[in-house]
Scaffold this motif. Structure first.
Motif, mmCIF file in Angstrom:
data_model
loop_
_atom_site.group_PDB
_atom_site.id
_atom_site.type_symbol
_atom_site.label_atom_id
_atom_site.label_comp_id
_atom_site.label_asym_id
_atom_site.label_seq_id
_atom_site.Cartn_x
_atom_site.Cartn_y
_atom_site.Cartn_z
ATOM 1 N N LEU A 73 0.808 -1.211 0.000
ATOM 2 C CA LEU A 73 0.000 0.000 0.000
ATOM 3 C C LEU A 73 0.845 1.267 0.000
ATOM 4 N N ASP A 74 2.049 1.220 0.536
ATOM 5 C CA ASP A 74 2.903 2.411 0.510
ATOM 6 C C ASP A 74 3.213 2.817 -0.923
ATOM 7 N N THR A 75 3.509 1.824 -1.766
ATOM 8 C CA THR A 75 3.780 2.109 -3.173
ATOM 9 C C THR A 75 2.542 2.685 -3.856
ATOM 10 N N ALA A 76 1.386 2.074 -3.599
ATOM 11 C CA ALA A 76 0.142 2.553 -4.199
ATOM 12 C C ALA A 76 -0.171 3.968 -3.734
ATOM 13 N N ARG A 77 -0.009 4.211 -2.448
ATOM 14 C CA ARG A 77 -0.312 5.539 -1.916
ATOM 15 C C ARG A 77 0.580 6.603 -2.566
ATOM 16 N N ALA A 78 1.882 6.315 -2.649
ATOM 17 C CA ALA A 78 2.809 7.280 -3.237
ATOM 18 C C ALA A 78 2.466 7.547 -4.704
ATOM 19 N N ARG A 79 2.151 6.496 -5.442
ATOM 20 C CA ARG A 79 1.819 6.662 -6.850
ATOM 21 C C ARG A 79 0.539 7.481 -7.024
ATOM 22 N N LEU A 80 -0.484 7.160 -6.250
ATOM 23 C CA LEU A 80 -1.765 7.853 -6.388
ATOM 24 C C LEU A 80 -1.660 9.313 -5.968
ATOM 25 N N VAL A 81 -0.883 9.591 -4.943
ATOM 26 C CA VAL A 81 -0.659 10.981 -4.540
ATOM 27 C C VAL A 81 0.053 11.743 -5.652
ATOM 28 N N SER A 82 1.017 11.097 -6.321
ATOM 29 C CA SER A 82 1.727 11.758 -7.424
ATOM 30 C C SER A 82 0.796 12.047 -8.596
ATOM 31 N N LEU A 83 -0.300 11.311 -8.698
ATOM 32 C CA LEU A 83 -1.303 11.546 -9.737
ATOM 33 C C LEU A 83 -2.334 12.588 -9.320
ATOM 34 N N GLY A 84 -2.213 13.098 -8.101
ATOM 35 C CA GLY A 84 -3.102 14.158 -7.638
ATOM 36 C C GLY A 84 -4.300 13.709 -6.846
ATOM 37 N N PHE A 85 -4.283 12.477 -6.349
ATOM 38 C CA PHE A 85 -5.404 11.968 -5.569
ATOM 39 C C PHE A 85 -5.145 12.095 -4.064
ATOM 40 N N ASN A 90 -8.706 14.994 -26.233
ATOM 41 C CA ASN A 90 -9.189 15.566 -24.977
ATOM 42 C C ASN A 90 -8.815 14.720 -23.767
ATOM 43 N N ASP A 91 -8.024 13.678 -23.993
ATOM 44 C CA ASP A 91 -7.659 12.767 -22.911
ATOM 45 C C ASP A 91 -6.191 12.911 -22.534
ATOM 46 N N ILE A 92 -5.911 12.733 -21.254
ATOM 47 C CA ILE A 92 -4.547 12.567 -20.769
ATOM 48 C C ILE A 92 -4.416 11.119 -20.329
ATOM 49 N N VAL A 93 -3.477 10.405 -20.914
ATOM 50 C CA VAL A 93 -3.321 8.971 -20.704
ATOM 51 C C VAL A 93 -2.054 8.714 -19.885
ATOM 52 N N VAL A 94 -2.220 7.994 -18.768
ATOM 53 C CA VAL A 94 -1.093 7.635 -17.911
ATOM 54 C C VAL A 94 -0.973 6.122 -17.903
ATOM 55 N N ARG A 95 0.165 5.625 -18.329
ATOM 56 C CA ARG A 95 0.377 4.180 -18.416
ATOM 57 C C ARG A 95 0.462 3.552 -17.019
ATOM 58 N N PRO A 96 0.178 2.253 -16.910
ATOM 59 C CA PRO A 96 0.287 1.580 -15.613
ATOM 60 C C PRO A 96 1.698 1.668 -15.045
ATOM 61 N N ALA A 97 1.766 1.626 -13.732
ATOM 62 C CA ALA A 97 3.039 1.680 -13.011
ATOM 63 C C ALA A 97 2.830 0.983 -11.674
ATOM 64 N N PRO A 98 3.902 0.635 -10.959
ATOM 65 C CA PRO A 98 3.711 0.050 -9.628
ATOM 66 C C PRO A 98 2.818 0.943 -8.766
ATOM 67 N N GLY A 99 1.790 0.348 -8.194
ATOM 68 C CA GLY A 99 0.812 1.100 -7.420
ATOM 69 C C GLY A 99 -0.341 1.636 -8.234
ATOM 70 N N GLN A 100 -0.271 1.485 -9.554
ATOM 71 C CA GLN A 100 -1.327 1.911 -10.483
ATOM 72 C C GLN A 100 -1.482 0.809 -11.514
ATOM 73 N N VAL A 111 -4.402 1.405 -16.996
ATOM 74 C CA VAL A 111 -4.273 2.667 -17.702
ATOM 75 C C VAL A 111 -5.255 3.661 -17.081
ATOM 76 N N PHE A 112 -4.776 4.829 -16.678
ATOM 77 C CA PHE A 112 -5.633 5.890 -16.163
ATOM 78 C C PHE A 112 -5.775 6.952 -17.236
ATOM 79 N N ILE A 113 -7.021 7.303 -17.554
ATOM 80 C CA ILE A 113 -7.294 8.347 -18.535
ATOM 81 C C ILE A 113 -8.063 9.458 -17.820
ATOM 82 N N PHE A 114 -7.591 10.682 -17.963
ATOM 83 C CA PHE A 114 -8.252 11.841 -17.383
ATOM 84 C C PHE A 114 -8.910 12.622 -18.512
#
Length: 290
Positions: A20-32, A270-280, A283-286
């Motif tokens: 969860l530490d990895t997931a938390r750090a990744r998600l925070v870096s994505l602005g969540f 109109n999309d911003i695409v972020v590829r998967p990564a540890p903790g994510q 594919v996340f599309i904004f």
């Protein structure tokens, strides 16, 4: 293309992670904003991202391996499917889509009748805390469904027996401006059988596209996924959840935040695409929604 309007809404998405530490750090870096760690009574733990539309992400890790092993041995489908996913796909990914329901028993009966039940129902409770430390008890009843041969993904209906009486406002106010999940993207080498699974799980007629009351579900063959996202679909699979689209207030805000946090991303219309990564694990599309 046929669209249907099922009764069941998207509730949340389960994204296995190594820790969860990895997931938390990744998600925070994505602005969540990420909620405090939640502990399940059967060995797993999560750190959820709650959105203003009522949906959420559930990054899931194994917190107590012995407790998880005991739960699997006694028929806990949630833990057993998490274990099976990790054994086949690794510790990072997107394993389940969850639908809200007011009657999990009826959903289980429907899954059994259709030959799509993934196993026994599960009822449990766990503590929930908000960012201020106020806690309450959350209770759930789950019913599980899975398609024939679909070992890489499953669905379940979630009935909230007791919803926590805590203020989630701070947990739903994200720096990236995300307000909800508007699309879930799945990949299948044999989509016909998986469309039946989605129809039964969502309690609707089978069609080529599925529009839930609060989101859409898109099922793509691997080539179509690669064309849409410019990314490989991965190893052959009967069914794999692969991406999700968030509604945001401003893609400019998202792009600036990602750049400031050194998060690689692609701009596609109109999309911003972020590829998967540890903790994510997907594919996340904004997508900016006026």
């Amino acid at each position: 293309m046929t669209e249907t309007t099922p009764a069941h809404s998207l509730d949340h998405l389960v994204l296995p992670t190594a820790n969860l530490d990895t997931a938390r750090a990744r998600l925070v870096s994505l602005g969540f904003v990420v909620a405090p760690t939640g502990i399940h009574p059967f060995g797993t733990a999560n750190c959820c991202v709650f959105l203003g539309d009522g949906t959420y992400l559930e990054p899931l890790a194994v917190g107590d391996a012995q407790a998880a092993a005991r739960a699997t041995a006694t028929g806990n489908v949630f833990v057993a499917r998490d274990r099976a996913y990790r054994d086949r796909c690794g510790n990072e990914g997107f394993s389940a889509m969850v639908l809200s329901t007011g009657n999990a028993d009826a959903d289980h009966a429907r899954y059994v009748e259709a030959g799509l039940s993934a196993g026994d129902m599960l009822s449990f409770s766990r503590a929930f805390a908000d960012t201020a430390g106020k806690s309450d008890m959350a209770s759930f009843k789950l019913a599980f469904a899975s398609g024939t041969g679909a070992t890489d993904a499953f669905l379940f209906a979630c009935e909230r027996i007791n919803a926590p009486k805590v203020d989630r406002t701070a947990l739903q106010t994200h720096a990236n401006g995300a307000t909800g999940i508007i699309e879930v993207v799945a990949v299948s080498d044999g989509p016909s059988e998986q469309r039946r699974l989605f129809a039964v799980a969502a309690d609707t007629e089978k069609g080529a596209a599925f529009r839930l009351p609060n989101a859409s579900l898109t099922l793509l063959e691997p080539a179509a996924f690669a064309t849409r996202f410019g990314l490989p679909a991965g190893a052959p699979s009967e069914l794999r959840f692969a991406g999700l689209v968030f509604s945001v207030r401003s893609t400019d805000t998202v792009a600036k935040l990602l750049a400031a946090n050194c998060v690689a991303h692609d701009i596609d219309g109109n999309d911003i695409v972020v590829r998967p990564a540890p903790g994510q694990g997907a594919v996340f599309i904004f997508r900016e929604i006026p």
